[in-house]
Motif scaffolding. Structure first.
Motif, mmCIF file in Angstrom:
data_model
loop_
_atom_site.group_PDB
_atom_site.id
_atom_site.type_symbol
_atom_site.label_atom_id
_atom_site.label_comp_id
_atom_site.label_asym_id
_atom_site.label_seq_id
_atom_site.Cartn_x
_atom_site.Cartn_y
_atom_site.Cartn_z
ATOM 1 N N ALA A 195 0.821 -1.214 0.000
ATOM 2 C CA ALA A 195 0.000 0.000 0.000
ATOM 3 C C ALA A 195 0.855 1.264 0.000
ATOM 4 N N GLU A 196 2.167 1.098 -0.098
ATOM 5 C CA GLU A 196 3.133 2.208 -0.100
ATOM 6 C C GLU A 196 3.066 3.036 1.184
ATOM 7 N N GLN A 197 2.741 2.381 2.268
ATOM 8 C CA GLN A 197 2.796 3.027 3.579
ATOM 9 C C GLN A 197 4.110 2.576 4.236
ATOM 10 N N PHE A 198 5.197 3.160 3.770
ATOM 11 C CA PHE A 198 6.516 2.632 4.073
ATOM 12 C C PHE A 198 6.905 2.783 5.548
ATOM 13 N N GLU A 199 6.466 3.853 6.194
ATOM 14 C CA GLU A 199 6.818 4.005 7.608
ATOM 15 C C GLU A 199 6.176 2.908 8.451
ATOM 16 N N LEU A 200 4.957 2.500 8.078
ATOM 17 C CA LEU A 200 4.283 1.423 8.801
ATOM 18 C C LEU A 200 4.947 0.074 8.506
ATOM 19 N N SER A 201 5.417 -0.081 7.274
ATOM 20 C CA SER A 201 6.117 -1.306 6.904
ATOM 21 C C SER A 201 7.428 -1.422 7.673
ATOM 22 N N ILE A 202 8.161 -0.313 7.768
ATOM 23 C CA ILE A 202 9.436 -0.328 8.492
ATOM 24 C C ILE A 202 9.209 -0.609 9.980
ATOM 25 N N PHE A 203 8.194 0.021 10.560
ATOM 26 C CA PHE A 203 7.883 -0.268 11.969
ATOM 27 C C PHE A 203 7.585 -1.747 12.155
ATOM 28 N N SER A 204 6.771 -2.301 11.269
ATOM 29 C CA SER A 204 6.367 -3.706 11.398
ATOM 30 C C SER A 204 7.564 -4.651 11.305
ATOM 31 N N VAL A 205 8.479 -4.375 10.363
ATOM 32 C CA VAL A 205 9.642 -5.258 10.251
ATOM 33 C C VAL A 205 10.622 -5.030 11.405
ATOM 34 N N ALA A 206 10.595 -3.823 11.994
ATOM 35 C CA ALA A 206 11.407 -3.595 13.191
ATOM 36 C C ALA A 206 10.919 -4.501 14.321
ATOM 37 N N VAL A 207 9.599 -4.643 14.428
ATOM 38 C CA VAL A 207 9.041 -5.554 15.432
ATOM 39 C C VAL A 207 9.440 -6.992 15.117
ATOM 40 N N VAL A 208 9.366 -7.365 13.844
ATOM 41 C CA VAL A 208 9.761 -8.727 13.446
ATOM 42 C C VAL A 208 11.201 -9.004 13.860
#
Length: 324
Positions: free
Chosen positions: A198-211
């Motif tokens: 969805a090109e919401q990159f800040e949310l993607s980066i946060f999510s992979v930081a949690v991973v």
């Protein structure tokens, strides 16, 4: 460049947790921050008594540092990033108070249910008012239904239900070595994929930081666990994944992607309702993972099975959002 940020974020978060853990775990042990095991739990868990808890602090530090560095470097720091960190830290602090009361003040049940609920509600309401300052929509989307539904003033009630409900759901799931570490890594991984799509990159980066953070923690939390995340970690992770879903406007998709957490919570509700109305128990013990333990499954078998189920739910959620 953005693709590179995903791998770098996972690597940074993973390394922070892995490097901190050998330092932090002995520190927790010296402070005698050991987990107390409730007598009504499975008898096999009594040997875990004294295992250091509050390991969620390491997860939180890793998430915060990795998110701020990598979002600033590869995306854009907006109110969504700060809302994510606000809820994650807020629920984490609430869990820390609960853990502190249990292990330091020796009150095995920690915060009362009313105190914990009040704290969760306050954080959820603050989240709502901050989001509305940025004209965040009060609409929700339901998978399979084209048009979103505007909840209007009721949206704040919905937020409370969602954030409180999922923070407690993840907390209930945290009962076996590595169970929440693995299932949360899978669920956040699914949202990372969807956010990227969805090109919401800040949310993607946060999510992979949690991973990355929970996978690093899993190195020390897998059976037999050398450290537990405690409510510090589980409440924070539950609040965080609910917030990611809300900010992405994929609220109800969380019910599918977080299916393991939902099922665990339903097992507790069913058990309590059945016992209060009929005097009989549906499960040998709830949450559900304890039922399988008491049915003769090894702890590792239960955890691996729940991970597999969580992966199926995550794949189903991605399929529904992307292809249906």
């Amino acid at each position: 460049m953005l693709e590179q940020s995903i791998l770098l974020t996972i690597g940074v978060a993973f390394l922070i947790t892995v490097v901190l853990s050998p330092i932090f775990i002995p520190f927790l042990r010296r402070l005698k921050f050991g987990q107390s095991i409730r007598d009504e739990g499975p008898k096999s868990h009594q040997k875990k008594s004294g295992t250091p808890t509050m390991g969620g602090i390491m997860i939180l530090l890793s998430i915060i540092v990795a998110t701020l560095i990598m979002v600033n470097q590869y995306a854009e720091l907006t109110y969504k990033t700060f809302l994510l960190l606000f809820v994650t830290i807020g629920f984490g602090l609430l869990g820390f108070l609960d853990d502190f009361i249990k292990v330091v003040l020796k009150r095995n049940l920690g915060l009362t249910s009313k105190q914990k609920f009040l704290g969760q509600v306050v954080i959820s309401i603050i989240f709502y008012f901050i989001a509305r300052q940025f004209e965040f929509s009060t609409e929700v989307t339901i998978p399979g239904i084209k048009d979103p539904i505007d909840l209007g003033w009721f949206y704040v009630v919905f937020l409370i239900i969602w954030l409180v409900g999922f923070s407690n759901a993840v907390n209930l799931t945290d009962g076996l070595d590595g169970l929440v570490s693995g299932t949360s890594a899978i669920a956040f991984g699914a949202f990372a994929v969807l956010a990227w799509n969805a090109e919401q990159f800040e949310l993607s980066i946060f999510s992979v930081a949690v991973v990355g953070a929970v996978l690093g923690f899993l190195v020390f939390n897998a059976h037999p666990a050398k450290v537990f995340m405690g409510d510090t970690g589980s409440l924070a992770l539950g609040g965080a994944i609910a917030t990611v879903a809300v900010l992405m406007k994929m609220e109800f998709l969380l019910v599918i992607i977080g299916g393991v957490f939902v099922i665990e919570t339903l097992s507790v509700i069913i058990q309590v309702a059945s016992f209060k109305t009929t005097g009989k128990r549906v499960f040998k013990m709830s949450p559900l993972h304890h039922h399988y333990e008491l049915s003769g499954w090894s702890e590792w078998r239960v955890v691996m099975t729940f991970w597999a189920v969580g992966l199926l739910f995550a794949m189903l959620g991605i399929y529904i959002e992307v292809w249906i």
